[in-house]
Design a protein around this motif. Structure first.
Motif, PDB file in Angstrom:
ATOM      1  N   GLY A   1       0.809  -1.225   0.000  1.00 32.36           N
ATOM      2  CA  GLY A   1       0.000   0.000   0.000  1.00 32.36           C
ATOM      3  C   GLY A   1       0.834   1.263   0.000  1.00 32.36           C
ATOM      4  N   PHE A   2       1.998   1.242   0.695  1.00 29.17           N
ATOM      5  CA  PHE A   2       2.858   2.426   0.742  1.00 29.17           C
ATOM      6  C   PHE A   2       3.401   2.772  -0.643  1.00 29.17           C
ATOM      7  CE2 PHE A   2       3.223   0.845   5.138  1.00 29.17           C
ATOM      8  CZ  PHE A   2       2.948   2.011   5.828  1.00 29.17           C
ATOM      9  N   TRP A   3       3.509   1.779  -1.496  1.00 26.94           N
ATOM     10  CA  TRP A   3       4.075   1.969  -2.830  1.00 26.94           C
ATOM     11  C   TRP A   3       2.997   2.135  -3.900  1.00 26.94           C
ATOM     12  CZ3 TRP A   3       3.611  -2.046  -6.596  1.00 26.94           C
ATOM     13  CH2 TRP A   3       4.271  -1.777  -7.804  1.00 26.94           C
ATOM     14  N   LEU A   4       1.954   1.284  -3.818  1.00 26.09           N
ATOM     15  CA  LEU A   4       0.965   1.248  -4.891  1.00 26.09           C
ATOM     16  C   LEU A   4      -0.006   2.422  -4.846  1.00 26.09           C
ATOM     17  CD1 LEU A   4      -0.217  -0.280  -7.319  1.00 26.09           C
ATOM     18  CD2 LEU A   4      -1.669  -1.538  -5.701  1.00 26.09           C
ATOM     19  N   ILE A   5      -0.466   2.787  -3.668  1.00 25.82           N
ATOM     20  CA  ILE A   5      -1.488   3.846  -3.575  1.00 25.82           C
ATOM     21  C   ILE A   5      -0.987   5.170  -4.154  1.00 25.82           C
ATOM     22  CG2 ILE A   5      -2.903   5.219  -1.980  1.00 25.82           C
ATOM     23  CD1 ILE A   5      -3.111   2.698  -0.233  1.00 25.82           C
ATOM     24  N   PRO A   6       0.245   5.634  -3.838  1.00 23.09           N
ATOM     25  CA  PRO A   6       0.736   6.860  -4.488  1.00 23.09           C
ATOM     26  C   PRO A   6       0.817   6.741  -6.001  1.00 23.09           C
ATOM     27  CG  PRO A   6       2.058   6.349  -2.549  1.00 23.09           C
ATOM     28  CD  PRO A   6       1.178   5.157  -2.796  1.00 23.09           C
ATOM     29  N   ILE A   7       1.175   5.540  -6.511  1.00 19.48           N
ATOM     30  CA  ILE A   7       1.236   5.340  -7.957  1.00 19.48           C
ATOM     31  C   ILE A   7      -0.157   5.476  -8.559  1.00 19.48           C
ATOM     32  CG2 ILE A   7       1.631   3.624  -9.773  1.00 19.48           C
ATOM     33  CD1 ILE A   7       3.965   2.577  -8.165  1.00 19.48           C
ATOM     34  N   LEU A   8      -1.157   4.865  -7.931  1.00 18.37           N
ATOM     35  CA  LEU A   8      -2.533   4.957  -8.426  1.00 18.37           C
ATOM     36  C   LEU A   8      -3.021   6.408  -8.424  1.00 18.37           C
ATOM     37  CD1 LEU A   8      -4.114   1.829  -6.665  1.00 18.37           C
ATOM     38  CD2 LEU A   8      -3.523   2.063  -9.085  1.00 18.37           C
ATOM     39  N   ARG A   9      -2.583   7.166  -7.404  1.00 14.99           N
ATOM     40  CA  ARG A   9      -2.965   8.588  -7.358  1.00 14.99           C
ATOM     41  C   ARG A   9      -2.319   9.353  -8.510  1.00 14.99           C
ATOM     42  NH1 ARG A   9      -1.983   8.653  -1.490  1.00 14.99           N
ATOM     43  NH2 ARG A   9      -3.971   8.402  -0.407  1.00 14.99           N
ATOM     44  N   ARG A  10      -1.032   9.104  -8.738  1.00 14.44           N
ATOM     45  CA  ARG A  10      -0.329   9.814  -9.820  1.00 14.44           C
ATOM     46  C   ARG A  10      -0.924   9.476 -11.186  1.00 14.44           C
ATOM     47  NH1 ARG A  10       4.410   8.640  -6.821  1.00 14.44           N
ATOM     48  NH2 ARG A  10       4.919   6.892  -8.203  1.00 14.44           N
ATOM     49  N   LEU A  11      -1.327   8.232 -11.347  1.00 14.30           N
ATOM     50  CA  LEU A  11      -1.935   7.825 -12.614  1.00 14.30           C
ATOM     51  C   LEU A  11      -3.382   8.281 -12.738  1.00 14.30           C
ATOM     52  CD1 LEU A  11      -0.554   4.156 -12.850  1.00 14.30           C
ATOM     53  CD2 LEU A  11       0.164   6.132 -14.218  1.00 14.30           C
ATOM     54  N   LYS A  12      -3.898   8.852 -11.630  1.00 16.13           N
ATOM     55  CA  LYS A  12      -5.299   9.312 -11.575  1.00 16.13           C
ATOM     56  C   LYS A  12      -6.269   8.159 -11.800  1.00 16.13           C
ATOM     57  CE  LYS A  12      -4.105  13.982 -13.139  1.00 16.13           C
ATOM     58  NZ  LYS A  12      -4.042  14.501 -11.771  1.00 16.13           N
TER      59      LYS A  12
END
Length: 341
Positions: A21-32
């Motif tokens: 979650g620490f890695w994936l959630i920010p990526i999902l946010r950046r990808l919108k």
């Protein structure tokens, strides 16, 4: 029974899911890759617009890795490799492959919704064809692996040989269960909480049956759900999306068939089934009354039924708590019934 693979399955699935979650959630946010909230839903859900979805990838990774690690730990047991547990081992592998296939269908659906901006994703017909095909392949795989019994255990009632009708009913049941698990994913933490409780029930039954592979698989499911809840409890920081809910449905079905207790899903999946029935009753009653009175009427304020309770004033936390307690009762009843087989 060797408990180390079971403990390892739970710990690894929890750890990978929670840490991812620490890695994936920010990526999902950046990808919108944010959730789109339908206007037909409760108005207060609009504040969830844009919260990252496809978070089910977190526990898919955790459960998959944990299952393979646990499987190879069990592979050191000659009984699991060469003995009566060979069929069970195939059940674990086939079940995981089925769950991953359903997760892929969910991922495509989410991708179309989020990236292609088509709010409804795959059409109902497309999803039904793909889901049915996966169910047919899974049942064919079990048959080829030597699991050809058409006897089902009915809780508190004994055995019933269904004959050839077992296979079409099993395929219909798989598709139904996978979809109603998907319906349960409508509130923060609801699907993951209910599935965690169900997984514990399966773990208890697998222990009673001394089915090491299925116990490890159930423990991995429980660990993955618990790790996801860290991020999915209200207020949710990520949603599992169809990617996650269809995968969870696949694992639940795989555990039921792998243990030879598909009818026990009436207890171990009681919340899923109630959610599905609420949608069917709502739609059926609306169509019937519209045809008879010219105006459709509703049984519930909104379906699935968790939204009905929201509409009458229950908080999301209360709905999740009450539904989880009901699932605890169902799971305990299933474990008790399993001791009488």
């Amino acid at each position: 029974m060797n408990n180390m693979p079971v403990v390892a399955g739970a710990v690894i699935a929890f750890g990978i899911t929670a840490l991812t979650g620490f890695w994936l959630i920010p990526i999902l946010r950046r990808l919108k890759y944010g959730q789109t909230i339908l206007e037909i839903g409760p108005k207060w859900h609009m504040k969830k617009q844009g919260i990252p979805t496809m978070g089910g990838l977190m526990f898919i990774a955790g459960i998959t890795v944990a299952t393979f690690v646990g499987f190879f730990m069990l592979a050191g047991d000659p009984r699991f490799v060469f003995g009566s547990s060979v069929r069970e081992g195939m059940g674990v592998i086939l079940g995981l492959v089925m769950a991953l296939a359903y997760g892929m269908v969910g991922f495509v659906d989410d991708y179309i919704k989020v990236v292609k901006k088509r709010n409804m994703g795959l059409s109902a017909k497309q999803k039904m064809v793909m889901q049915t095909f996966i169910a047919v392949l899974y049942m064919s795989g079990l048959w080829l692996a030597g699991d050809r019994s058409t006897i089902v255990f009915v809780p508190f009632m004994g055995q019933w040989d269904m004959g050839l009708i077992y296979y079409p009913l099993a395929i219909l049941g798989i598709v139904y269960l996978v979809n109603v698990v998907n319906l349960t994913d409508g509130l923060d933490g609801l699907c993951s909480s209910v599935t965690f409780v169900s997984a514990i029930g399966f773990l208890g039954i697998a222990t009673i049956f001394t089915a090491q592979g299925m116990a490890m698989f159930a423990a991995a499911l429980a660990g993955g759900c618990l790790g996801f809840l860290i991020w999915n409890f209200h207020p949710a920081k990520v949603f599992m999306g169809d990617t996650g809910s269809l995968f969870l449905g696949g694992v639940i079905v795989a555990l039921a068939f792998g243990l030879g207790i598909p009818i026990f899903l009436l207890l171990l999946g009681i919340i899923y089934i109630v959610e599905g029935l609420s949608v069917m009753l709502q739609m059926g009653w609306f169509k019937l009354t519209k045809r008879r009175y010219g105006e459709g009427r509703r049984i519930f304020k909104m379906s699935p039924i968790h939204h009905h309770y929201e509409m009458i004033g229950w908080s999301e936390g209360k709905v999740v708590a009450v539904f989880s307690v009901i699932q605890v009762v169902g799971s305990v009843a299933a474990v008790v019934a399993a001791t009488r087989i």
